[in-house]
Design a protein around this motif. Structure first.
Motif, PDB file in Angstrom:
ATOM      1  N   GLN A 330     -10.596  12.060  -9.684  1.00 15.33           N
ATOM      2  CA  GLN A 330     -11.562  11.077 -10.177  1.00 15.33           C
ATOM      3  C   GLN A 330     -10.916   9.707 -10.392  1.00 15.33           C
ATOM      4  O   GLN A 330     -11.542   8.670 -10.144  1.00 15.33           O
ATOM      5  N   LEU A 331      -9.667   9.702 -10.819  1.00 22.79           N
ATOM      6  CA  LEU A 331      -8.963   8.437 -11.006  1.00 22.79           C
ATOM      7  C   LEU A 331      -8.798   7.726  -9.663  1.00 22.79           C
ATOM      8  O   LEU A 331      -9.001   6.514  -9.554  1.00 22.79           O
ATOM      9  N   SER A 332      -8.428   8.484  -8.624  1.00 21.66           N
ATOM     10  CA  SER A 332      -8.315   7.911  -7.290  1.00 21.66           C
ATOM     11  C   SER A 332      -9.660   7.391  -6.807  1.00 21.66           C
ATOM     12  O   SER A 332      -9.765   6.283  -6.261  1.00 21.66           O
ATOM     13  N   ASN A 333     -10.726   8.181  -7.019  1.00 17.59           N
ATOM     14  CA  ASN A 333     -12.072   7.758  -6.616  1.00 17.59           C
ATOM     15  C   ASN A 333     -12.480   6.471  -7.315  1.00 17.59           C
ATOM     16  O   ASN A 333     -13.110   5.587  -6.723  1.00 17.59           O
ATOM     17  N   MET A 334     -12.129   6.354  -8.597  1.00 16.82           N
ATOM     18  CA  MET A 334     -12.487   5.171  -9.377  1.00 16.82           C
ATOM     19  C   MET A 334     -11.843   3.913  -8.785  1.00 16.82           C
ATOM     20  O   MET A 334     -12.460   2.849  -8.702  1.00 16.82           O
ATOM     21  N   LEU A 335     -10.595   4.034  -8.344  1.00 18.98           N
ATOM     22  CA  LEU A 335      -9.882   2.884  -7.784  1.00 18.98           C
ATOM     23  C   LEU A 335     -10.397   2.502  -6.399  1.00 18.98           C
ATOM     24  O   LEU A 335     -10.219   1.362  -5.966  1.00 18.98           O
ATOM     25  N   CYS A 336     -11.040   3.479  -5.704  1.00 17.99           N
ATOM     26  CA  CYS A 336     -11.413   3.254  -4.296  1.00 17.99           C
ATOM     27  C   CYS A 336     -12.915   3.274  -4.064  1.00 17.99           C
ATOM     28  O   CYS A 336     -13.354   3.428  -2.916  1.00 17.99           O
ATOM     29  N   GLY A 337     -13.687   3.171  -5.123  1.00 16.43           N
ATOM     30  CA  GLY A 337     -15.138   3.158  -4.954  1.00 16.43           C
ATOM     31  C   GLY A 337     -15.665   4.455  -4.379  1.00 16.43           C
ATOM     32  O   GLY A 337     -16.598   4.450  -3.561  1.00 16.43           O
ATOM     33  N   GLY A 338     -15.088   5.583  -4.800  1.00 13.60           N
ATOM     34  CA  GLY A 338     -15.567   6.884  -4.334  1.00 13.60           C
ATOM     35  C   GLY A 338     -15.058   7.285  -2.980  1.00 13.60           C
ATOM     36  O   GLY A 338     -15.574   8.237  -2.377  1.00 13.60           O
ATOM     37  N   ARG A 339     -14.032   6.590  -2.484  1.00 14.83           N
ATOM     38  CA  ARG A 339     -13.457   6.955  -1.178  1.00 14.83           C
ATOM     39  C   ARG A 339     -12.016   7.439  -1.360  1.00 14.83           C
ATOM     40  O   ARG A 339     -11.555   7.658  -2.474  1.00 14.83           O
ATOM     41  N   ILE A 340     -11.321   7.602  -0.255  1.00 18.98           N
ATOM     42  CA  ILE A 340      -9.954   8.122  -0.258  1.00 18.98           C
ATOM     43  C   ILE A 340      -8.960   6.971  -0.175  1.00 18.98           C
ATOM     44  O   ILE A 340      -9.148   6.010   0.585  1.00 18.98           O
ATOM     45  N   LEU A 341      -7.898   7.078  -0.965  1.00 19.30           N
ATOM     46  CA  LEU A 341      -6.854   6.053  -0.999  1.00 19.30           C
ATOM     47  C   LEU A 341      -5.797   6.364   0.054  1.00 19.30           C
ATOM     48  O   LEU A 341      -5.429   7.529   0.248  1.00 19.30           O
ATOM     49  N   VAL A 342      -5.283   5.348   0.732  1.00 14.32           N
ATOM     50  CA  VAL A 342      -4.202   5.523   1.702  1.00 14.32           C
ATOM     51  C   VAL A 342      -3.084   4.525   1.415  1.00 14.32           C
ATOM     52  O   VAL A 342      -3.340   3.374   1.054  1.00 14.32           O
ATOM     53  N   GLN A 343      -1.835   4.991   1.557  1.00 16.31           N
ATOM     54  CA  GLN A 343      -0.666   4.146   1.308  1.00 16.31           C
ATOM     55  C   GLN A 343       0.424   4.505   2.315  1.00 16.31           C
ATOM     56  O   GLN A 343       0.605   5.677   2.646  1.00 16.31           O
ATOM     57  N   THR A 344       1.137   3.509   2.806  1.00 18.39           N
ATOM     58  CA  THR A 344       2.273   3.804   3.684  1.00 18.39           C
ATOM     59  C   THR A 344       3.427   4.351   2.839  1.00 18.39           C
ATOM     60  O   THR A 344       3.538   4.047   1.652  1.00 18.39           O
ATOM     61  N   PHE A 345       4.267   5.166   3.464  1.00 14.50           N
ATOM     62  CA  PHE A 345       5.393   5.732   2.731  1.00 14.50           C
ATOM     63  C   PHE A 345       6.359   4.632   2.287  1.00 14.50           C
ATOM     64  O   PHE A 345       6.970   4.720   1.221  1.00 14.50           O
ATOM     65  N   GLY A 346       6.472   3.566   3.095  1.00 18.42           N
ATOM     66  CA  GLY A 346       7.331   2.445   2.712  1.00 18.42           C
ATOM     67  C   GLY A 346       6.875   1.808   1.417  1.00 18.42           C
ATOM     68  O   GLY A 346       7.682   1.539   0.511  1.00 18.42           O
TER      69      GLY A 346
END
Length: 467
Positions: A330-346
């Protein structure tokens, strides 16, 4: 008006399907009712596959309906009792092996691919094992039969028709709101349509999507449970070239690591060569990440994805592992407007947010098109961040390039099977006549053991009726 059946199965995922199949196969006269809150398989359509945008179907067609999440999963059948659940602990290793092979034969009967990965590449697997040992990773050797997302759907469609043809009553778009218990004995169920169905045997066969529902049922009725493991982590995406040796020789490399900093168990899960990252939606629109892979060349991509899951066991007074996993998602959803967060490993290593501009520099093109660039450190506890980073560097020793700057991490992946019902060898709970099987009961963790679990409980029911 009450209706009477011999057996009521709550949930139409693999465990419930195979339970119904075995009941009817061994006793065609038995009256079986299967209740499923989602749709029949031919009506399970996800608009996002065409539009690339989730429209918020209720219930979600990816996670609910006939065949459960298995209908749109990658469809990997793990043919070893060492993977996918607790059947060996409950039934014994030999019996679990026998049931897995029997359920596999049924999948073959309904059209599964004959090929099994991980049996014919002894020299290559030996080399993978050698590299794993040097990286302090444990390789769990498990033959894999790959159904494929689109082929798995067809197989389950045939199974649905078969159950209908042999006389199983299938009730879709129906939610069980209450299990009727009288003097410590399960007597039937009441649905959200205020219908009452009675039976001498009630089998709760919900999958991960139904784990929270079953947890509340257990709490309301004092059904004995124990706190299970919390599995939470990320889905990793790399180019196929990085994973080529593992993909060609194992299809799915199951690797376990105990991290040097915290000694936490971390494992790889659900590898999808040439696949795509996908979103699954649970109750109240909770978005979590998953992955698929198709058999058809028309749907293949240039990327491989797999999950890295950190397993956490908690002690008293903690007793809500499903809620813990949901809070992180839910915390991730809150930051992304209900979508999935993506980040590069770098960026993950540097503790900085991935931006659209930096993401566009990558050779690696994300397959989840509506993922939102962000910062996983704002979602995960520090300990889980460290576990994930250490696991990626360990995996890089087996398959160099995995720890590249451009490797993509999607969050959050969490498995909702942490409410573990206490059952006997017949999978009966502390309530007589109420049996719990499959992923939602914390018994299994995958298609094959769930299917084998269904066969096992069906035989137990039939043995009891014939006694």
């Amino acid at each position: 008006m009450e209706q009477k059946y011999d057996v009521i199965i709550v949930g139409a995922g693999p465990s419930g399907i195979f339970c119904a199949y075995e009941l009817m196969d061994k006793n065609p006269d038995i009256k079986v009712l299967m209740i499923e809150k989602g749709r029949s398989i031919e009506l399970r359509k996800c608009p996002k596959r065409d539009t690339k945008v989730c429209v918020g179907c209720k219930p979600c067609s990816i996670t609910t309906g006939f065949a459960g999440a298995g209908a749109f999963s990658d469809g990997k059948l793990s043919l070893s009792p060492d993977v996918g659940g607790n059947l060996p602990e409950i039934l014994g290793y030999e019996k679990a092996t026998e049931l897995i092979h029997e359920s596999d034969k049924i999948y073959l009967q309904f059209g599964a691919d004959q090929r099994v990965y991980g049996l014919d590449k002894a020299a290559e697997i030996r080399e993978i094992r050698r590299k794993a040992i040097t990286a302090n990773l444990k390789l769990v050797e498990c033959p894999i039969r790959h159904l494929g997302t689109e082929e798995g759907y067809k197989i389950y469609a045939k199974l649905q028709k078969h159950l209908e043809d042999v006389g199983v009553t299938l009730r879709f778009n129906t939610m069980v709101k209450q299990i009727m218990i009288e003097d410590g004995v399960a007597k039937g169920v009441i649905t959200d349509h205020d219908e009452t169905f009675r039976a001498d045997e009630i089998v709760v066969a919900v999958g991960r999507e139904g784990a929270d529902w079953f947890s509340h049922i257990c709490g309301e009725n004092d059904i004995e449970t124990q706190v299970g493991t919390v599995d939470v982590g990320v889905r990793v995406e790399v180019r196929d070239e990085v994973m080529q040796f593992l993909n060609e020789n194992l299809y799915e490399a199951k690797l376990i690591y105990h991290t040097p900093t915290f000694d936490d168990k971390v494992r790889t899960f659900c590898t999808n060569p040439s696949g795509e990252v996908a979103t699954e939606y649970y109750e109240n629109g909770l978005a979590v990440v998953n992955g698929h892979a198709y058999k058809s060349k028309d749907y293949k991509t240039n990327n491989t994805n797999f999950a890295i899951l950190v397993s956490k066991n908690f002690t008293k007074p903690f007793k809500t592992p499903i809620e813990y996993g949901k809070q992180i998602a839910q915390l991730s959803n809150m930051l992304c407007g209900g979508r999935i967060l993506v980040q590069t490993f770098g960026d993950f290593r540097r503790g900085r947010r991935t931006t659209e501009e930096r993401l566009c520099r990558n050779n690696l093109i994300p397959t989840l098109k509506d993922a939102v660039p962000g910062d996983l450190s704002l979602v995960f506890p520090h300990r889980i961040m460290v576990d994930i980073e250490e696991m990626i560097f360990a995996l890089d020793k087996i398959t160099p390039g995995l720890a590249a700057e451009e490797t993509l991490l999607y969050g959050v992946e969490v498995k909702f099977y942490s409410n573990k019902a206490v059952v006997n060898k017949d999978f009966e709970t502390s309530i007589k006549g109420l049996r719990a099987i499959g992923d939602g009961a914390g018994i299994t963790r995958g298609l094959q053991q769930a299917s084998a679990n269904g066969i096992s409980v069906a035989r137990s029911i039939l043995a009891k009726k014939n006694a």
